[in-house]
Write an enzyme that holds these catalytic residues in place. Structure first.
Site, PDB file in Angstrom:
ATOM      1  N   CYS A 185     -24.536  20.046  51.098  1.00 13.71           N
ATOM      2  CA  CYS A 185     -23.098  19.946  51.375  1.00 13.71           C
ATOM      3  C   CYS A 185     -22.523  18.579  51.001  1.00 13.71           C
ATOM      4  CB  CYS A 185     -22.819  20.244  52.840  1.00 13.71           C
ATOM      5  SG  CYS A 185     -23.883  19.355  53.977  1.00 13.71           S
TER       6      CYS A 185
ATOM      7  N   HIS B 147     -16.592  16.766  54.845  1.00 11.88           N
ATOM      8  CA  HIS B 147     -17.294  15.584  54.329  1.00 11.88           C
ATOM      9  C   HIS B 147     -16.369  14.893  53.315  1.00 11.88           C
ATOM     10  CE1 HIS B 147     -20.733  16.911  56.418  1.00 11.88           C
ATOM     11  NE2 HIS B 147     -21.530  17.268  55.432  1.00 11.88           N
TER      12      HIS B 147
HETATM   13  P1  NAP Z   1     -29.172  26.197  63.446  1.00 14.93           P
HETATM   14  O1  NAP Z   1     -27.802  26.270  64.008  1.00 14.93           O
HETATM   15  O2  NAP Z   1     -30.210  25.395  64.170  1.00 14.93           O
HETATM   16  O3  NAP Z   1     -29.709  27.716  63.298  1.00 14.93           O
HETATM   17  C1  NAP Z   1     -31.007  28.004  62.874  1.00 14.93           C
HETATM   18  C2  NAP Z   1     -31.199  29.480  62.669  1.00 14.93           C
HETATM   19  O4  NAP Z   1     -32.525  29.684  62.155  1.00 14.93           O
HETATM   20  C3  NAP Z   1     -31.091  30.327  63.943  1.00 14.93           C
HETATM   21  O5  NAP Z   1     -30.460  31.546  63.649  1.00 14.93           O
HETATM   22  C4  NAP Z   1     -32.554  30.574  64.288  1.00 14.93           C
HETATM   23  O6  NAP Z   1     -32.772  31.768  65.036  1.00 14.93           O
HETATM   24  C5  NAP Z   1     -33.105  30.753  62.893  1.00 14.93           C
HETATM   25  N1  NAP Z   1     -34.560  30.707  62.835  1.00 14.93           N
HETATM   26  C6  NAP Z   1     -35.403  29.799  63.344  1.00 14.93           C
HETATM   27  N2  NAP Z   1     -36.689  30.164  63.113  1.00 14.93           N
HETATM   28  C7  NAP Z   1     -36.623  31.344  62.427  1.00 14.93           C
HETATM   29  C8  NAP Z   1     -37.588  32.246  61.901  1.00 14.93           C
HETATM   30  N3  NAP Z   1     -38.885  32.029  62.052  1.00 14.93           N
HETATM   31  N4  NAP Z   1     -37.164  33.360  61.254  1.00 14.93           N
HETATM   32  C9  NAP Z   1     -35.840  33.612  61.123  1.00 14.93           C
HETATM   33  N5  NAP Z   1     -34.883  32.806  61.613  1.00 14.93           N
HETATM   34  C10 NAP Z   1     -35.273  31.686  62.257  1.00 14.93           C
HETATM   35  O7  NAP Z   1     -29.164  25.648  61.940  1.00 14.93           O
HETATM   36  P2  NAP Z   1     -27.933  25.625  60.878  1.00 14.93           P
HETATM   37  O8  NAP Z   1     -27.103  24.408  61.079  1.00 14.93           O
HETATM   38  O9  NAP Z   1     -27.285  26.953  60.852  1.00 14.93           O
HETATM   39  O10 NAP Z   1     -28.728  25.364  59.515  1.00 14.93           O
HETATM   40  C11 NAP Z   1     -29.543  26.387  58.951  1.00 14.93           C
HETATM   41  C12 NAP Z   1     -29.968  25.946  57.569  1.00 14.93           C
HETATM   42  O11 NAP Z   1     -28.806  25.731  56.756  1.00 14.93           O
HETATM   43  C13 NAP Z   1     -30.761  24.652  57.532  1.00 14.93           C
HETATM   44  O12 NAP Z   1     -31.727  24.738  56.490  1.00 14.93           O
HETATM   45  C14 NAP Z   1     -29.714  23.631  57.190  1.00 14.93           C
HETATM   46  O13 NAP Z   1     -30.282  22.498  56.555  1.00 14.93           O
HETATM   47  C15 NAP Z   1     -28.837  24.409  56.235  1.00 14.93           C
HETATM   48  N6  NAP Z   1     -27.480  23.902  56.107  1.00 14.93           N
HETATM   49  C16 NAP Z   1     -26.712  23.597  57.189  1.00 14.93           C
HETATM   50  C17 NAP Z   1     -25.405  23.115  56.983  1.00 14.93           C
HETATM   51  C18 NAP Z   1     -24.473  22.810  58.100  1.00 14.93           C
HETATM   52  O14 NAP Z   1     -23.351  22.363  57.784  1.00 14.93           O
HETATM   53  N7  NAP Z   1     -24.815  23.036  59.381  1.00 14.93           N
HETATM   54  C19 NAP Z   1     -24.925  22.954  55.691  1.00 14.93           C
HETATM   55  C20 NAP Z   1     -25.740  23.306  54.615  1.00 14.93           C
HETATM   56  C21 NAP Z   1     -27.002  23.772  54.841  1.00 14.93           C
HETATM   57  P3  NAP Z   1     -32.985  31.750  66.655  1.00 14.93           P
HETATM   58  O15 NAP Z   1     -31.603  31.750  67.219  1.00 14.93           O
HETATM   59  O16 NAP Z   1     -33.711  33.015  66.905  1.00 14.93           O
HETATM   60  O17 NAP Z   1     -33.761  30.526  66.983  1.00 14.93           O
END
Ligand code: NAP
Length: 361
Positions: free
Chosen positions: A157, A250
């Site tokens: 991002c 950002h």
């Molecule tokens: P988050 O809010 O912590 O959510 C994580 C998700 O992953 C939850 O749905 C969790 O499910 C799931 N998960 C964990 N272990 C898993 C497994 N073994 N199998 C399937 N699902 C699983 O994280 P987020 O901010 O959404 O970010 C997710 C990804 O996107 C990361 O790689 C991050 O770097 C990327 N990202 C984030 C942003 C941002 O702005 N936040 C921007 C670009 C990219 P449970 O609820 O069951 O634990």
């Protein structure tokens, strides 16, 4: 038109919730499976999100009572979907393995995760800039031994607020870029309630972000050679990434040096007219204008401008000559829309229109 059925892996997370909102009424895609960790499997979506729903609008009725699947239940997922979006909080190795398992099972994966951003035959796409990179999917499918399955990813991002502005200027030979990014707390998956230390505060470190900000643009600017993406060798980019007390958006302050210095008017004209495949194909999530330049000295501002074109446009301002570099300017993009779920949905729309995503279910 019959819609493609889509699953969301990581549906309960911050990016997953954005996918839910963006796909709840989408012209090409309909949500048919919600997938998360084994901890959430078996619960309804509303139960699994209790106390952690972060969107400003309520959970859409259509998904409230859908039962979450575990990401291990690939055979079940395969029966339900034509492809999946993936945004999970797993280690790089676990994510790489999970995404490849889905692709090998003939479930195409459009990913927000960083695990495959440097896999040579995985396209990492900003659709307005490097749609031509989708061509490597053919060689990826050969390597995986699949007919349908593949992985396509979205870059980090942090780069979205300046790479779009640099793209049309590459013809002048961009030699050096110095960029400082001022990044919102949602980029860490957080709100102010969950991260009270961020109120009235600035933190001068975001793990791994500077390396991504310096290297990923070169891969976006790279070329397809023999079924692989070869990153560009210029410009040299150096960055500092700072966490600031902002919910979403950002902002980047950029200094740039060229081989042949353009005039300010040339730069503004290129920004004004720049469009890519999403605009040419009128993709549903495409901003009407990719780059919007503000003449006002105090724009773009995060709160005022991040939502332009549904959070999919990039806003620019303060282009002026610099005493050390040739020019400096400011860029802004919405990190969880253009920079995360929205960017991935735009990639999927392009993949669909280019024939890489098709119907099976
Ligand atoms: P988050 O809010 O912590 O959510 C994580 C998700 O992953 C939850 O749905 C969790 O499910 C799931 N998960 C964990 N272990 C898993 C497994 N073994 N199998 C399937 N699902 C699983 O994280 P987020 O901010 O959404 O970010 C997710 C990804 O996107 C990361 O790689 C991050 O770097 C990327 N990202 C984030 C942003 C941002 O702005 N936040 C921007 C670009 C990219 P449970 O609820 O069951 O634990």
């Amino acid at each position: 038109m019959e819609k493609l059925k889509v699953g969301i892996v990581g549906a309960t997370g911050m990016v997953g919730q954005r996918f839910i909102m963006l796909l709840s009424d989408h012209p090409y895609f309909e949500i048919s499976a919600l997938i998360a960790s084994p901890r959430s499997a078996g619960k309804t979506y509303v139960q699994a999100c209790e106390g952690r729903w972060k969107m400003t609008s309520p959970i859409p009725e259509k998904v409230k009572n859908m039962i979450l699947l575990s990401s291990d239940e690939i055979d079940t997922v395969k029966e339900l979907v034509d492809f999946v979006f993936c945004a999970v909080s797993l280690s790089k190795e676990e994510t790489r393995e999970l995404e490849e398992r889905y692709a090998r099972a003939e479930i195409p994966v459009v990913s927000n995760n960083s695990a495959h951003r440097w896999t040579e035959d995985v396209p990492m796409v900003i659709p307005e800039i490097n749609d031509a990179h989708l061509a490597v999917i053919d060689s990826q499918r050969k390597r995986l031994g699949t007919k349908r399955g593949f992985i396509a990813v979205k870059p980090n991002c942090s780069i979205q607020s300046y790479v779009g502005a640099l793209a049309p200027l590459r013809k002048f030979g961009i030699r050096e870029v110095v960029v400082t990014t001022y990044q919102a707390i949602s980029g860490a998956g957080k709100t102010f309630n969950e991260w009270p230390e961020m109120a009235d505060n600035v933190i001068p470190f975001i793990s791994g972000e500077e390396e991504k900000s310096e290297k990923e643009p070169l891969r976006v600017f790279g070329e397809v050679v023999n079924g692989k993406i070869v990153p560009a060798s210029a410009p040299v980019i150096t960055s500092q990434c700072i966490r600031v007390p902002v919910t979403d958006g950002h902002l980047a302050c950029v200094f740039v040096k060229f081989d042949q210095k353009p005039t300010k008017e040339e730069i503004l004209a290129l920004w004004d007219t720049y469009q890519g495949k999403p605009q040419m194909l009128s993709l549903p999530s495409a901003p009407e204008k990719f780059l919007t330049y503000f003449e006002e000295d105090n724009r773009p501002q995060t709160r005022l401008d991040r939502d332009i074109y549904g959070g999919m446009g990039v806003t620019l301002g303060r282009l002026r000559e610099d005493a050390i570099y040739d020019y400096r300017f400011v860029g802004l993009s919405h990190n969880t829309l253009r920079g995360a779920a929205g960017g991935a949905v735009l990639i999927a729309e392009l993949l669909y229109r280019e024939g890489y995503l098709t119907k099976t279910n």
